[in-house]
Design an enzyme around this catalytic site. Structure first.
Site, short mmCIF file in Angstrom:
data_model
loop_
_atom_site.label_atom_id
_atom_site.label_comp_id
_atom_site.label_asym_id
_atom_site.label_seq_id
_atom_site.Cartn_x
_atom_site.Cartn_y
_atom_site.Cartn_z
N ASP A 164 33.45 39.30 34.71
CA ASP A 164 32.10 39.07 35.20
C ASP A 164 31.65 37.65 34.54
OD1 ASP A 164 31.42 41.00 36.74
OD2 ASP A 164 30.82 42.35 35.12
N ASP A 180 30.30 40.28 43.32
CA ASP A 180 29.01 41.06 43.12
C ASP A 180 27.84 40.25 43.95
OD1 ASP A 180 30.27 42.78 41.41
OD2 ASP A 180 29.56 41.79 39.60
#
Length: 218
Positions: A164, A180
């Protein structure tokens, strides 16, 4: 912003050279996303209105999303864990984080369960795209969700965790990635499609017999 690293070449038996490697993280992360968006728009306008080209359109879009996601993650791997770098201040900064679970780090450590669940979910969405969903918004939204899901699935299989990078600077929110973004936007569009277009356009497709489309029988 540029991220710099210093290295040394040489040793006792030869000259020593010091080199500095500079990586423009903003460009390395943002450029693949922009290229993917342009690709999806081009495919929509050039291919989508041709029925035979719809599968090609979806496949190329999914590949574009996966490529953008993986390229951005490779760029962020130049940072140390939890190291930050400027991206789009004062809104977003880059932060390297490894997520061993699902959203909000739920099911952390359940790697193979997440892999199996993601694979089954993506297969179900692909089936819906092939058999049921015909409306452009529905197909496009599912394509985005599948592309994002495959991007994170690759991480879980290859690395054991999801990389991430996007850290919101104006609120306390979990760090997320390009995949995402596509999953969230695709899900929102899918809900709009479901409540506004599904009943009138695609609900009848569950009644297909032997591959025949009821809409084409009239």
């Amino acid at each position: 912003m540029s991220d710099s690293s210093i290295g040394v070449i040489g040793g006792a038996d030869g000259p020593t050279a010091i080199f500095v490697t500079t990586v423009d993280l903003t460009r390395a992360v943002l450029l693949p996303m922009l290229e993917c968006a342009v690709l999806m728009l081009l495919l929509y306008f050039l291919l989508y209105r041709r029925n035979k080209a719809k599968p090609l359109c979806c496949v190329l879009s999914i590949l574009g999303i996966v490529a953008a996601d993986q390229m951005s993650k490779l760029a962020v791997l130049s940072l140390e864990m939890n190291e930050t770098a400027e991206f789009l201040p004062p809104l977003v900064q880059l932060r390297r984080v490894h997520n061993y679970g699902a959203a909000w780090s739920s099911l952390s450590g359940a790697r193979w369960l997440l892999i199996a669940a993601t694979a089954v979910g993506m297969a179900a969405l692909v089936w819906l795209m092939v058999k049921i969903v015909r409306h452009p918004l529905g197909v496009w939204s599912l394509t985005m969700v599948v592309g994002g899901g495959v991007g994170n699935l690759i991480d879980r299989v290859a690395r054991g965790y999801v990389v991430d990078m996007f850290d919101l600077m104006f609120m306390n929110y979990p760090v997320f990635n390009v995949a995402d973004c596509f999953v969230v936007v695709g899900t929102i569009l899918a809900l709009i499609y479901y409540f506004k277009y599904y009943t009138d356009c695609d609900a009848k497709n569950w009644e297909k017999k032997d591959g025949a489309d009821p809409a084409q029988d009239n």
